[in-house]
Design an enzyme around this catalytic site. Structure first.
Site, mmCIF file in Angstrom:
data_model
loop_
_atom_site.group_PDB
_atom_site.id
_atom_site.type_symbol
_atom_site.label_atom_id
_atom_site.label_comp_id
_atom_site.label_asym_id
_atom_site.label_seq_id
_atom_site.Cartn_x
_atom_site.Cartn_y
_atom_site.Cartn_z
ATOM 1 C CE LYS A 1 -3.441 -0.386 2.446
ATOM 2 N NZ LYS A 1 -4.559 -0.092 3.726
ATOM 3 N NE ARG B 1 -6.965 4.546 5.130
ATOM 4 C CZ ARG B 1 -8.180 3.994 5.150
ATOM 5 N NH1 ARG B 1 -8.609 2.526 4.940
ATOM 6 N NH2 ARG B 1 -9.000 4.746 4.600
ATOM 7 N N GLY C 1 -7.878 -7.380 4.789
ATOM 8 C CA GLY C 1 -8.651 -7.459 6.086
ATOM 9 C C GLY C 1 -8.000 -7.954 7.341
ATOM 10 C CG MET D 1 -1.999 -7.334 9.782
ATOM 11 S SD MET D 1 -0.676 -6.790 8.925
ATOM 12 C CE MET D 1 -0.784 -6.698 7.325
ATOM 13 N NE ARG E 1 -5.709 -4.721 -2.571
ATOM 14 C CZ ARG E 1 -6.427 -4.991 -1.127
ATOM 15 N NH1 ARG E 1 -5.782 -4.863 -0.478
ATOM 16 N NH2 ARG E 1 -7.970 -4.794 -1.118
ATOM 17 C CG HIS F 1 -13.453 -10.556 5.129
ATOM 18 N ND1 HIS F 1 -13.367 -11.469 5.830
ATOM 19 C CD2 HIS F 1 -12.151 -10.318 5.668
ATOM 20 C CE1 HIS F 1 -12.624 -12.613 5.326
ATOM 21 N NE2 HIS F 1 -11.181 -11.255 6.169
ATOM 22 C CB SER G 1 13.295 -41.170 -11.939
ATOM 23 O OG SER G 1 11.449 -40.420 -11.880
ATOM 24 N N GLY H 1 12.552 -40.341 -6.827
ATOM 25 C CA GLY H 1 11.285 -40.140 -6.095
ATOM 26 C C GLY H 1 10.629 -39.421 -4.208
ATOM 27 C CB CYS I 1 8.213 -39.248 -11.159
ATOM 28 S SG CYS I 1 9.392 -40.912 -10.081
ATOM 29 C CE1 TYR J 1 10.773 -36.799 -15.231
ATOM 30 C CE2 TYR J 1 12.042 -37.444 -17.059
ATOM 31 C CZ TYR J 1 11.570 -37.697 -16.105
ATOM 32 O OH TYR J 1 11.939 -39.036 -15.250
#
Length: 883
Positions: A31, A101, A110, A112, A345, A464, A772, A774, A839, A859
């Site tokens: 803010k 604020r 909401g 704080m 924001r 809210h 791979s 696990g 994986c 990957y």
């Protein structure tokens, strides 16, 4: 010039200049950074100053003391406001009033605290009334100050003040707050002060500087309140120093019919439509909108009521979107015909809206594809797109209990609960629930997270409940005034039907319908914008994404979501089903090699058929098939009826079956006879599975389909184990090739899930075609935690800060991640071209994917429905690294 952040705690803005900027969110909070930025842009921002997050951190670390020099800097900030506003804090003739604020680096709507109208006392309220010629406005501001200060600073519950106002309205015959006169509000101020003194044992403070000091302290304190801590935990917000505090000159939306306040989004946060979206209230202050106390009006009505203000707001909208390159969430106040912007924001949005906004803003040439992929869509947005909705053929019209505002799309079915605590308790027991409240407050955040959906009988599209639900992608119906909610009695009614706690209800966040009973849900379909956006994602992504899939249907789903192959096919899932499980059990019971092979021969056609179906779907894509992993006792029946059936099928006694079950039972199956250990002691099992894989591959290849099988040996801890299984696999492959007079390219690799294998990866990597990791089992073995039992203590570990998060949800980068990194480096020392992936389900978690990218893996593999998330997270990791 900007201050030195090491020594300065206050940054000033106003009158077209600023000492901070939007790049300083960590120091000034979101803010404060944006207030500074908007002021520098020349937008109509009330002047003010921001106290840094470092000051909050110091305050919380030093028992509420301010850092040295901060008091003088705050005084300098007040002098700055007094000069620009030509008013003086505490002056009876021209009083300066300020708001205080909160604002952390990450938006926490909401969670704080804030206090408005600071600086009012008996003298200054009279001066404000004279200066504005509006006594009603002045005393309305004063009673709001006492209420907010009492609640936020002194701990007097807001509802106590509401009770006093309700009592006065009843006495005066007033239907709502606006019906109270100036004299009524003077009376209300007196009663509020009496309540404050009764509750606190001290009079309401009249010194504006005392009010300011205590309000700043209260905002700092709110960083550690229960709801803020819980919100950060739920949203995995870590590493922040605290909240900033923004002190601004007050502007007033409650000065008459040419005044007002509102909250709006530059685009529709639920659908992404390029149209101003939001609500406003004439003659009101900002808290009235978000609190759901009064029914707000649609922002489009402002065009008729105040056309010049509406046009100016549209211009602000265009300026901010062009400057920030994103949809914005604004708070504004209109004071006697003048527009002020109080906050901007990046707007929270649903998954469908995020995709549409990203694609539209690229088409409108406001941003490029890189920014759209890197910033406008989050992995969780894609997760929302995959959530179910009501079956179009479902007929539930007669069961609709009421219709509210469609605050956050998506459908949900669950049992009704009426408190956050009940929602959290039910979720721990695995129950699906829908949280029903008159209106939610920040204290409900835990229950909102636990529930499948949220229903409120009061509040608007920016209440809210609506804002939080949209941010989380959770269905929400707000302001369903057809329902009367009795939270204490745990029921709600529409006048003819009453729903009690535990009753099944359904809700549609896209239409606002609340429905009695369970409405069938169906899976969603992806839009054209989704395909466009995901094509952009793949332009930047370098990390491959595969899927964990055990059936042809799963494989097709993975392809539909953009998987580049299957990274884990679990063969044990193929052994279940009446005929298959019985054959498997006969193999386990066999007491001779011939009997064992006969049983395996009966299983092989089933496995071959399953593999062939998957290969056909994955035409041209690699398929990594893991050989049998779990221990054999998991396939045997523990119940008497199952043991009797198996005995009859196998032609043995029930006692023989029972003895076999007992013999195979292990104290710790995770460390027992499973994985490659099973293949080594029962090589016929490895042979059968290998033969089924190769026969299926050759069958499919003969039909003209491209096949790329990869056989993965599980749970190796030594090079010798892998060598043993590779010999069996290669021998079987060659036998099938000779029989069929055909061949196919096959890769043989291993699953690294034992710490010793990671440490010995150089040796194993010299023999393996791929690795791979696990990470599910690697996490178990590295921590010594059982996934099946860790739920009894891991939540408290995370709550108490012993672990930053559940290591089965997000990869433990310091420990397990270090083994992944080490294993990759050592494996590639022996084989520089060694393909490496993971994986475990970590393959679909964004922070874990970012780690895999940084560690140089080729990957990740995850469940089919997380493939889009993994693709986006991989692209964002690549863009971040390239920045």
């Amino acid at each position: 010039m900007p201050h030195d952040s090491d020594t300065t705690f206050v940054y000033r803005f106003g009158d077209g200049s600023a000492e901070g900027s939007k790049e300083m969110k960590a120091l000034l909070g979101g803010k404060g950074a944006n207030l500074n930025e908007m002021s520098a842009l020349g937008l109509p921002v009330p002047p003010g100053f921001t106290i840094t997050t470092e000051a909050c951190h110091y305050y919380n670390d030093h028992d509420g003391d301010w850092p040295r020099g901060m008091q003088d800097e705050v005084e300098g900030g007040i002098a700055h406001l007094e000069t620009l506003m030509d008013r003086t804090l505490g002056d009876a003739e021209a009083p300066l009033l300020v708001s205080v604020r909160s604002g952390a680096a990450v938006s926490m709507p909401g969670m704080m605290d804030s206090v408005l109208n600071l600086g009012l006392n008996d003298d200054t309220v009279a001066g404000l009334a004279r200066a504005t010629g509006n006594a009603r406005f002045a005393y309305d501001a004063y009673r709001r100050l006492i209420d907010m200060f009492g609640d936020v600073v002194a701990g007097v519950p807001h509802r106590r003040f509401e009770d006093v106002m309700t009592e006065l309205k009843d006495e005066r015959g007033a239907a709502n707050d606006l019906d109270l006169t100036a004299d009524d509000l003077r009376t209300l101020v007196d009663r509020y002060r009496a309540l404050f003194e009764d509750e606190t044992g001290e009079p309401f403070p009249s010194d504006p500087r005392e009010q300011l000091r205590r309000a700043i302290d209260a905002v700092f304190d709110s960083w550690r309140n229960e709801r803020a801590v819980k919100y950060r935990k739920i949203n995995n917000i870590t590493g922040l120093r605290g909240t900033a505090v923004n002190v601004q000159a007050m502007v007033y939306g409650n000065m008459g019919e040419q005044s007002g306040t509102g909250v709006c989004f530059t685009r529709n946060p639920a659908t992404g439509e390029n149209k101003l979206f939001g609500e406003f209230l004439p003659n009101a202050q900002g808290e009235d909108v978000v609190a759901g106390i009064r029914t707000p009006r649609d922002i489009q009505e402002l065009q008729d009521l105040m056309p010049a203000i509406y046009d100016e707001l549209q211009e602000v909208r265009r300026t901010l979107e062009a400057h920030y390159g994103d949809m914005q969430d604004l708070e504004f106040t209109i004071q006697d015909g003048t527009l002020y912007i109080l906050q901007t924001r990046d707007g929270k949005r649903t998954g469908p809206a995020a995709i549409k906004i990203a694609v539209d803003m690229v088409d409108e040439e406001l941003i490029d594809r890189r920014r759209a992929v890197a910033h406008l869509v989050e992995p969780r947005h894609l997760d929302q797109l995959l959530h179910p909705h009501f079956d179009e053929d479902a007929d539930y019209e007669d069961d609709v209990l009421g219709t509210g505002l469609p605050a956050s799309p998506g459908a949900a079915v669950g049992r009704a609960v009426f408190s956050a605590d009940d929602a959290e308790a039910a979720a721990k027991n695995g129950e699906d629930v829908i949280l029903v409240r008159t209106e939610t407050s920040p204290e409900d955040v835990g229950g909102m997270d636990a529930a499948q959906g949220i229903i409120t009988s009061r509040g608007g599209m920016t209440s809210h409940a609506a804002v939080v639900a949209r941010g989380w992608g959770k269905p929400c119906v707000a302001g369903c005034d057809a329902l009367t909610v009795y939270e204490d009695e745990k029921r709600f009614t529409n006048g003819s039907v009453t729903i009690h706690a535990g009753d099944w209800i359904s809700m549609d966040g896209a239409t606002g319908a609340v429905i009695r009973g369970k409405v069938p849900l169906v899976e969603p379909e992806m839009t054209g914008a989704f395909s466009t956006f995901m094509a952009w994602v793949d332009e930047f992504r370098t990390l491959g994404v595969r899927a964990n899939a055990d059936t042809a249907d799963d494989a097709q789903q993975a392809l539909d979501f953009g998987a580049a192959g299957i990274g884990l096919c679990r063969t044990e899932h193929m052994f279940f089903g009446d005929e298959r499980i019985l054959a498997m059990r006969e193999m386990i019971l066999a007491d001779t090699e011939d009997a064992r092979r006969d049983a395996l021969d009966a299983l092989r056609p089933h496995q071959r058929s399953d593999f062939a179906d998957i290969f056909r779907v994955m035409d041209g894509h690699p398929v990594t098939i893991r050989l049998l992993d779990p221990p054999l006792h998991e396939f045997l029946p523990n119940d008497a009826a199952g043991q009797k059936k198996l005995a009859e099928r196998a032609g043995v006694s029930v006692d023989a079956v029972r003895e076999k079950v007992e013999a195979l039972e292990e104290f710790n199956p995770m460390l027992g006879h499973r994985g490659c250990r099973l293949g080594i002691t029962v090589p016929a099992l490895t042979e059968m599975q290998t033969r089924a894989i190769i026969e299926a591959a050759l069958d499919v290849q003969a039909d003209g389909i491209s096949v790329h099988p990869e056989i993965m040996v599980p749970l190796v801890s030594t090079r010798a184990e892998f060598d043993d299984q590779r010999r069996v696999i290669e021998r079987t492959i060659q036998t099938v090739f000779d029989e069929r007079e055909a061949s196919v390219d096959v890769h043989i690799g291993t699953m690294i899930e034992v710490p010793r294998a990671a440490l010995q990866a150089e040796s194993i990597g010299a023999a393996a075609d791929f690795f791979s990791f696990g990470t599910n089992d690697l996490t178990q073995m590295t921590f010594g935690y059982s996934r099946d039992d860790a739920g009894s203590f891991l939540p408290s570990y995370v709550d108490e800060g012993l672990l930053p998060e559940d290591p089965f949800q997000a990869l433990d980068q310091e420990g397990v991640g270090e083994l992944v990194r080490l294993g990759t480096e050592r494996g590639r020392t022996a084989n520089p071209e060694l393909p490496v992936g993971i994986c475990g389900e970590h393959g679909g978690e964004p922070s874990s994917i970012a780690f895999c990218y940084e560690a140089g893996l080729d990957y990740v593999s995850c469940s089919p429905f997380r493939v889009p998330i993994a693709r986006l997270a991989a692209a964002q990791a690549a863009i971040k690294a390239d920045a």
